[in-house]
Design an enzyme around this catalytic site. Structure first.
Site, mmCIF file in Angstrom:
data_model
loop_
_atom_site.group_PDB
_atom_site.id
_atom_site.type_symbol
_atom_site.label_atom_id
_atom_site.label_comp_id
_atom_site.label_asym_id
_atom_site.label_seq_id
_atom_site.Cartn_x
_atom_site.Cartn_y
_atom_site.Cartn_z
ATOM 1 N N GLU A 129 -105.177 -13.711 100.267
ATOM 2 C CA GLU A 129 -105.456 -14.881 99.442
ATOM 3 C C GLU A 129 -106.295 -14.513 98.217
ATOM 4 O O GLU A 129 -106.020 -14.962 97.089
ATOM 5 C CB GLU A 129 -106.190 -15.947 100.271
ATOM 6 C CG GLU A 129 -105.377 -16.468 101.452
ATOM 7 C CD GLU A 129 -105.621 -15.704 102.740
ATOM 8 O OE1 GLU A 129 -105.532 -16.323 103.816
ATOM 9 O OE2 GLU A 129 -105.900 -14.482 102.670
ATOM 10 N N CYS B 203 -111.711 -16.802 103.356
ATOM 11 C CA CYS B 203 -110.676 -17.094 102.354
ATOM 12 C C CYS B 203 -110.608 -18.587 102.051
ATOM 13 O O CYS B 203 -110.196 -18.991 100.955
ATOM 14 C CB CYS B 203 -109.322 -16.582 102.836
ATOM 15 S SG CYS B 203 -109.221 -14.770 102.826
ATOM 16 N N ALA C 218 -86.033 8.991 123.431
ATOM 17 C CA ALA C 218 -84.683 9.277 122.934
ATOM 18 C C ALA C 218 -83.868 9.836 124.088
ATOM 19 O O ALA C 218 -84.346 10.698 124.833
ATOM 20 C CB ALA C 218 -84.740 10.273 121.783
ATOM 21 N N ARG D 64 -95.088 6.019 113.799
ATOM 22 C CA ARG D 64 -96.366 6.725 113.950
ATOM 23 C C ARG D 64 -97.335 6.303 112.847
ATOM 24 O O ARG D 64 -98.547 6.268 113.059
ATOM 25 C CB ARG D 64 -96.152 8.236 113.925
ATOM 26 C CG ARG D 64 -95.522 8.787 115.196
ATOM 27 C CD ARG D 64 -95.406 10.299 115.135
ATOM 28 N NE ARG D 64 -94.756 10.857 116.323
ATOM 29 C CZ ARG D 64 -94.477 12.142 116.487
ATOM 30 N NH1 ARG D 64 -94.799 13.013 115.522
ATOM 31 N NH2 ARG D 64 -93.883 12.562 117.580
ATOM 32 N N GLU E 55 -95.211 8.068 123.740
ATOM 33 C CA GLU E 55 -94.169 9.091 123.655
ATOM 34 C C GLU E 55 -94.296 10.026 124.856
ATOM 35 O O GLU E 55 -94.449 11.235 124.712
ATOM 36 C CB GLU E 55 -94.276 9.860 122.335
ATOM 37 C CG GLU E 55 -94.081 8.990 121.106
ATOM 38 C CD GLU E 55 -93.887 9.791 119.830
ATOM 39 O OE1 GLU E 55 -93.259 10.867 119.884
ATOM 40 O OE2 GLU E 55 -94.367 9.345 118.781
ATOM 41 N N LEU F 204 -95.173 9.544 133.105
ATOM 42 C CA LEU F 204 -96.113 8.693 132.384
ATOM 43 C C LEU F 204 -95.479 7.340 132.057
ATOM 44 O O LEU F 204 -96.139 6.297 132.157
ATOM 45 C CB LEU F 204 -96.583 9.388 131.103
ATOM 46 C CG LEU F 204 -97.621 8.637 130.255
ATOM 47 C CD1 LEU F 204 -98.870 8.318 131.068
ATOM 48 C CD2 LEU F 204 -97.976 9.447 129.015
#
Length: 368
Positions: A52, A84, A154, A184, A292, A297
């Site tokens: 703002e 603001c 992946a 990242r 990742e 995990l």
């Protein structure tokens, strides 16, 4: 142009702050007077002017009587910047159009109410879904004080994250890997397990030109990370956090001398308690985390209910192999009815690969 058109512009402005405003939200603002845009701005970086005030600073003429379009409810409290709402009132803004209401307990409707009491016309909910989606991370963090966790992996079309020999570079192409580096930059931290470090010796940094490195967090129960690993060798430039359970004092001292931060955390089933780790990261104002990890995990993270989103990068390849690793290992569930449920799936093509992005249904495990 209609209200939605100006709000769309404010949203595009807000996105420019991606990766730089954490743990603050991304916010954009547009000032319109007599059908003309006279000022626009966005929150550029944590600690700097809010959207703002940036828009007011950029005005090409007096903003008195203008309409302000802002993606998030204006703040009404003192933080690193003054309220603001004060700037809006001082400028004589006649109308304020808001996308999302701010769930921050310090705001939570108080900003809008202050404007209304002072005679400003207020409209809310314009492009609300898009404005809410922009700040999923902020909304989660401000209400739970724990990081918003995105599990990323992946895999091939037969569900393998490595070949039977453990080789995994590369499964996806350059476009998919570039998206990972964008994330990242976007998220405050990246988390991996010691297994990933021992197998791949990753840097876990952002390699985009002008990008921001995430805080590197490693679950390493017994501090097995080699002193010659890339993470330790670059610790002076990008200090990592090593989460351990009862670390050996000599080993801890050597890693700290190298520039690492070593945290001693509670144990859960022989490993670092991930919920305790999330609490500690939240105390450090780390609002988001890209997970990742490997299969073990990833399963622990799902089982302990810390994951909010899944990103599955899928390459049109087949590895095969009964022993080849899959994205989520652990003991798994006994019955299909016990599955971790996902919702709101979005599919994006990246080169020859595909990204499936889904939110975790919070009713399955814990309160994720």
């Amino acid at each position: 142009m209609e209200d939605q058109d100006y709000m769309r512009l404010a949203l595009e402005l807000a996105k420019r702050g991606c990766g730089w405003t954490n743990p603050n939200p991304m916010v954009g603002a547009v000032l319109v007077k007599h059908g003309r845009i006279i000022g626009q701005g966005y929150h550029t970086r944590y600690g700097e002017l809010h959207a703002e005030r940036e828009a007011l600073k950029a005005c090409t003429e007096s903003p008195e009587g203008a309409t302000m379009y802002v993606t998030l409810e204006p703040c009404c409290h003192h933080g690193k910047q003054p309220p603001c709402t004060d700037a809006i009132l001082e400028a004589g803004i006649a109308r304020v159009v808001v996308g999302s209401e701010d769930p921050n307990p310090l705001v939570a409707g108080k900003g809008l109410e202050r404007l209304r009491v002072q005679g400003v016309e207020v409209a809310t909910g314009v492009l609300r879904d898009a404005c809410d989606a922009l700040n999923q991370v902020f909304f989660h963090f401000i209400q739970t004080r724990r990081p918003y966790v995105v599990m990323k992996y992946a895999m091939t079309m037969d569900g393998k994250i490595a070949t039977r020999t453990g080789a995994s570079q590369w499964i996806t192409g350059e476009a998919a890997r570039r998206r990972v580096h964008q994330d990242r930059h976007r998220y405050a931290a990246v988390l991996a397990g010691i297994g990933t470090v021992l197998a791949d010796d990753p840097l876990l940094t952002c390699r985009l030109e002008g990008g921001k490195n995430p805080i590197r967090v490693l679950c390493d129960t017994h501090l097995r990370i080699p002193l010659h690993s890339q993470i330790v060798r670059t610790a002076r430039e990008v200090p990592p956090i090593l989460a351990a359970v009862s670390p050996e004092p000599g080993r801890k001292a050597a890693l700290e001398d190298a520039g690492c931060r070593v945290w001693t955390l509670p144990e859960r089933e022989g490993r670092v308690d991930l919920r305790a780790l999330m609490e500690r990261l939240g105390e450090e104002n780390i609002d988001s985390l890209l997970l990742e990890g490997g299969g073990a995990l990833n399963w622990a993270a799902l089982e302990q209910g810390i994951v909010q989103k899944i990103q599955a990068y899928i390459a049109p390849k087949i590895f095969g192999g009964a022993a080849a690793k899959t994205p989520v290992a652990g003991i798994g569930v006994e019955l299909p009815s016990q599955a971790v449920r996902l919702k709101n799936t979005v599919v994006v093509q990246l080169g020859k690969d595909f990204l499936l992005e889904s939110e975790v249904d919070g009713n399955v495990y814990g309160d994720c």
